[in-house]
Design a protein around this motif. Structure first.
Motif, PDB file in Angstrom:
ATOM      1  N   VAL A 153       0.826  -1.216   0.000  1.00  0.00           N
ATOM      2  CA  VAL A 153       0.000   0.000   0.000  1.00  0.00           C
ATOM      3  C   VAL A 153       0.858   1.261   0.000  1.00  0.00           C
ATOM      4  CG1 VAL A 153      -1.927  -1.169   1.110  1.00  0.00           C
ATOM      5  CG2 VAL A 153      -0.229  -0.011   2.527  1.00  0.00           C
ATOM      6  N   SER A 154       2.119   1.123  -0.401  1.00  0.00           N
ATOM      7  CA  SER A 154       3.039   2.257  -0.326  1.00  0.00           C
ATOM      8  C   SER A 154       2.725   3.343  -1.343  1.00  0.00           C
ATOM      9  CB  SER A 154       4.486   1.777  -0.521  1.00  0.00           C
ATOM     10  OG  SER A 154       4.650   1.206  -1.812  1.00  0.00           O
ATOM     11  N   ARG A 155       1.953   3.029  -2.385  1.00  0.00           N
ATOM     12  CA  ARG A 155       1.594   4.036  -3.388  1.00  0.00           C
ATOM     13  C   ARG A 155       0.183   4.571  -3.187  1.00  0.00           C
ATOM     14  NH1 ARG A 155       6.263   5.542  -4.513  1.00  0.00           N
ATOM     15  NH2 ARG A 155       5.063   7.118  -5.643  1.00  0.00           N
ATOM     16  N   VAL A 190      -1.075   5.872  -9.960  1.00  0.00           N
ATOM     17  CA  VAL A 190      -0.599   5.194 -11.168  1.00  0.00           C
ATOM     18  C   VAL A 190      -0.042   6.258 -12.093  1.00  0.00           C
ATOM     19  CG1 VAL A 190      -1.205   3.762 -13.148  1.00  0.00           C
ATOM     20  CG2 VAL A 190      -2.282   3.339 -10.935  1.00  0.00           C
ATOM     21  N   PRO A 191       1.277   6.412 -12.166  1.00  0.00           N
ATOM     22  CA  PRO A 191       1.853   7.432 -13.044  1.00  0.00           C
ATOM     23  C   PRO A 191       1.431   7.232 -14.498  1.00  0.00           C
ATOM     24  CG  PRO A 191       3.495   6.636 -11.498  1.00  0.00           C
ATOM     25  CD  PRO A 191       2.313   5.741 -11.353  1.00  0.00           C
ATOM     26  N   LYS A 192       1.253   8.323 -15.188  1.00  0.00           N
ATOM     27  CA  LYS A 192       0.822   8.380 -16.586  1.00  0.00           C
ATOM     28  C   LYS A 192      -0.617   7.916 -16.760  1.00  0.00           C
ATOM     29  CE  LYS A 192       3.325  10.082 -18.341  1.00  0.00           C
ATOM     30  NZ  LYS A 192       3.678  11.509 -18.148  1.00  0.00           N
ATOM     31  N   LEU A 205       3.165   2.878 -21.183  1.00  0.00           N
ATOM     32  CA  LEU A 205       4.614   2.714 -21.337  1.00  0.00           C
ATOM     33  C   LEU A 205       5.180   3.745 -22.301  1.00  0.00           C
ATOM     34  CD1 LEU A 205       7.193   0.957 -20.829  1.00  0.00           C
ATOM     35  CD2 LEU A 205       6.532  -0.331 -22.870  1.00  0.00           C
ATOM     36  N   VAL A 206       4.515   3.943 -23.426  1.00  0.00           N
ATOM     37  CA  VAL A 206       4.966   4.942 -24.408  1.00  0.00           C
ATOM     38  C   VAL A 206       4.930   6.333 -23.795  1.00  0.00           C
ATOM     39  CG1 VAL A 206       4.425   6.043 -26.614  1.00  0.00           C
ATOM     40  CG2 VAL A 206       4.335   3.549 -26.403  1.00  0.00           C
ATOM     41  N   SER A 207       3.874   6.629 -23.057  1.00  0.00           N
ATOM     42  CA  SER A 207       3.758   7.940 -22.420  1.00  0.00           C
ATOM     43  C   SER A 207       4.904   8.168 -21.442  1.00  0.00           C
ATOM     44  CB  SER A 207       2.420   8.053 -21.704  1.00  0.00           C
ATOM     45  OG  SER A 207       2.295   9.300 -21.057  1.00  0.00           O
ATOM     46  N   ALA A 208       5.257   7.145 -20.667  1.00  0.00           N
ATOM     47  CA  ALA A 208       6.362   7.268 -19.715  1.00  0.00           C
ATOM     48  C   ALA A 208       7.689   7.505 -20.444  1.00  0.00           C
ATOM     49  CB  ALA A 208       6.451   6.005 -18.859  1.00  0.00           C
ATOM     50  N   PHE A 209       7.925   6.793 -21.531  1.00  0.00           N
ATOM     51  CA  PHE A 209       9.158   6.977 -22.288  1.00  0.00           C
ATOM     52  C   PHE A 209       9.255   8.393 -22.841  1.00  0.00           C
ATOM     53  CE2 PHE A 209      11.183   7.138 -26.478  1.00  0.00           C
ATOM     54  CZ  PHE A 209      12.482   6.795 -26.126  1.00  0.00           C
ATOM     55  N   ARG A 210       8.175   8.881 -23.426  1.00  0.00           N
ATOM     56  CA  ARG A 210       8.203  10.220 -24.012  1.00  0.00           C
ATOM     57  C   ARG A 210       8.474  11.276 -22.934  1.00  0.00           C
ATOM     58  NH1 ARG A 210       2.971  11.647 -26.907  1.00  0.00           N
ATOM     59  NH2 ARG A 210       4.284  13.164 -28.022  1.00  0.00           N
ATOM     60  N   ILE A 261       8.270   3.279 -10.947  1.00  0.00           N
ATOM     61  CA  ILE A 261       6.818   3.302 -10.858  1.00  0.00           C
ATOM     62  C   ILE A 261       6.162   3.784 -12.144  1.00  0.00           C
ATOM     63  CG2 ILE A 261       6.863   3.646  -8.362  1.00  0.00           C
ATOM     64  CD1 ILE A 261       6.129   6.579  -8.856  1.00  0.00           C
ATOM     65  N   HIS A 262       6.888   4.503 -12.990  1.00  0.00           N
ATOM     66  CA  HIS A 262       6.275   5.033 -14.208  1.00  0.00           C
ATOM     67  C   HIS A 262       6.004   3.947 -15.241  1.00  0.00           C
ATOM     68  CE1 HIS A 262       7.685   8.782 -12.406  1.00  0.00           C
ATOM     69  NE2 HIS A 262       6.754   9.362 -13.130  1.00  0.00           N
ATOM     70  N   TRP A 263       6.692   2.819 -15.139  1.00  0.00           N
ATOM     71  CA  TRP A 263       6.398   1.724 -16.068  1.00  0.00           C
ATOM     72  C   TRP A 263       6.200   0.393 -15.341  1.00  0.00           C
ATOM     73  CZ3 TRP A 263      10.655   5.005 -16.889  1.00  0.00           C
ATOM     74  CH2 TRP A 263      11.885   4.586 -16.354  1.00  0.00           C
ATOM     75  N   GLU A 264       6.079   0.418 -14.038  1.00  0.00           N
ATOM     76  CA  GLU A 264       5.771  -0.809 -13.305  1.00  0.00           C
ATOM     77  C   GLU A 264       4.314  -1.201 -13.549  1.00  0.00           C
ATOM     78  OE1 GLU A 264       6.168  -2.671  -8.783  1.00  0.00           O
ATOM     79  OE2 GLU A 264       6.499  -0.522  -9.143  1.00  0.00           O
TER      80      GLU A 264
END
Length: 377
Positions: free
Chosen positions: A134-136, A150-152, A217-222, A279-282
């Protein structure tokens, strides 16, 4: 009245009423959790629920509520008020139909997660909730809301909403990106003791918003590799270029700038990746532990605008608070869309595209996203 269905075994640690979330409003406290593990019994005093502005059960309300007039100042007026209760406000047909639709959508999404989690449990997934699961999750006390970041998937603006609900700002437009992510306004669930965590998991509304996995995933990469970044370039970029780019220049090795999408995906799929997960692509299935935390509302980024505002109405948020849709970082750049995502995935070999899909297979299964067209090509 909805028929009770047994809790999936995956959630044996969680209260039964989470598996039968309905439009009715309970007048009694939720039943205590049943578990064979004595270390996970409800803590003493678990019926004493934290109080706060706008506190309510995590059920769908029968109506949006209404402003009551001032109570009569005379004794006879108060007596007349008791003898002649006002009739309940009935939802308009369109509102009632929309509420039924939302309820059915949420029931379907939770059922899908439960089915995937049964398979996950059979494969040896964890069965007991621990603080790191529950850390996030962020806690908003005033309106009794738990939100898993949830990033992105709209997390920056959700944090702004939580800050406004908590009284830290008058509007979401006043909150800068750094304040939303690095300020001390919001508290995480794992910062509470065991009793506090248990109490909030039992009584607060639990919210999760997800996004199509490979588009996320694409959003995190960009965001992290195509724009200047003082953390991701020197930490992740240098390691990725050193490991996956033959004959890399010294400048690229020293700055970490210029990582390509195929290089980034090779790092993601490498079990011996030189730097850890982020966390951005986990996968959300790991990030928010939906097999251990039974979320009351599972929203989709693809319908974020309508579903986010539905959540705010359901928890009784102020009527003038709506989910913000502005983009305060890289605002000149086009948002990642299915079309843009397809262009990036087309840069990968067919093998890497399929491996990337399987990397997020648990998210695809849990949240009912179809296989992307780029994978089918």
């Amino acid at each position: 009245m909805m028929k009770n269905t047994p809790c999936p075994k995956t959630f044996f640690f969680l209260p039964q009423h989470w598996c039968d979330w309905s439009l009715k409003t309970r007048s009694t406290p939720p039943p205590a959790a049943v578990t064979s593990d004595p270390t996970h019994d409800p803590p003493p005093g678990h019926k004493d629920r934290p109080q706060g502005r706008g506190s309510r059960s995590p059920d769908w309300p029968q109506s949006q509520g209404r402003q009551r007039g001032a109570e009569p100042s005379t004794q006879s007026g108060r007596r007349r008020k008791l003898q002649e209760p006002e009739p309940p406000v009935r939802a308009q047909p369109r509102e009632a139909a929309e509420r039924r639709r939302l309820r059915e959508v949420q029931q379907g999404r939770r059922r899908r997660v439960a089915q995937a989690c049964r398979r996950y449990r059979e494969a040896g997934g964890p069965r007991l909730l621990a603080p790191h699961h529950v850390s996030r999750i962020y806690v908003e006390e005033q309106y009794r809301l738990l939100y898993c970041e949830v990033p992105k998937a709209g997390c920056s603006n959700w944090k702004r909403v939580l800050m406004v609900l908590g009284g830290w700002a008058g509007s979401t437009a006043q909150i800068q990106h750094k304040a939303a992510h690095y300020g001390n306004s919001l508290r995480r669930l794992d910062s509470f003791d065991r009793e506090g965590m248990w109490l909030r998991l039992r009584t607060y509304t639990k919210l999760l918003f997800v996004r199509e996995p490979l588009e996320r995933l694409v959003s995190a990469f960009r965001d992290k590799f195509e724009q200047p970044n003082a953390y991701y370039h020197p930490v992740f970029g240098t390691a990725i270029i050193a490991r996956y780019r033959p004959n890399a220049t010294q400048e690229a090795l020293s700055t970490g700038s210029g990582v390509t999408f195929p290089e980034f995906v090779r790092y993601l799929l490498d079990s011996g990746r030189p730097v850890g997960m982020d966390i951005h692509w986990e996968p959300v299935s790991h990030l928010c532990s939906p097999c251990l935390v039974h979320y009351d509302f599972i929203g989709h980024f693809e319908s974020l605008e309508s579903e986010a505002d539905s959540v705010l109405r359901l928890i009784g948020a102020p009527g003038n608070l709506t989910y913000p849709h502005f983009k305060d970082r890289h605002s000149w750049e086009e948002r990642t869309s299915p079309r843009i995502s397809h262009q990036y995935l087309a840069q990968l070999s067919p093998s890497d595209r399929h491996r990337a899909f399987h990397f997020y297979q648990s998210d695809y299964a849990m949240f009912n996203y179809p296989k992307p067209a780029a994978i089918l090509d």
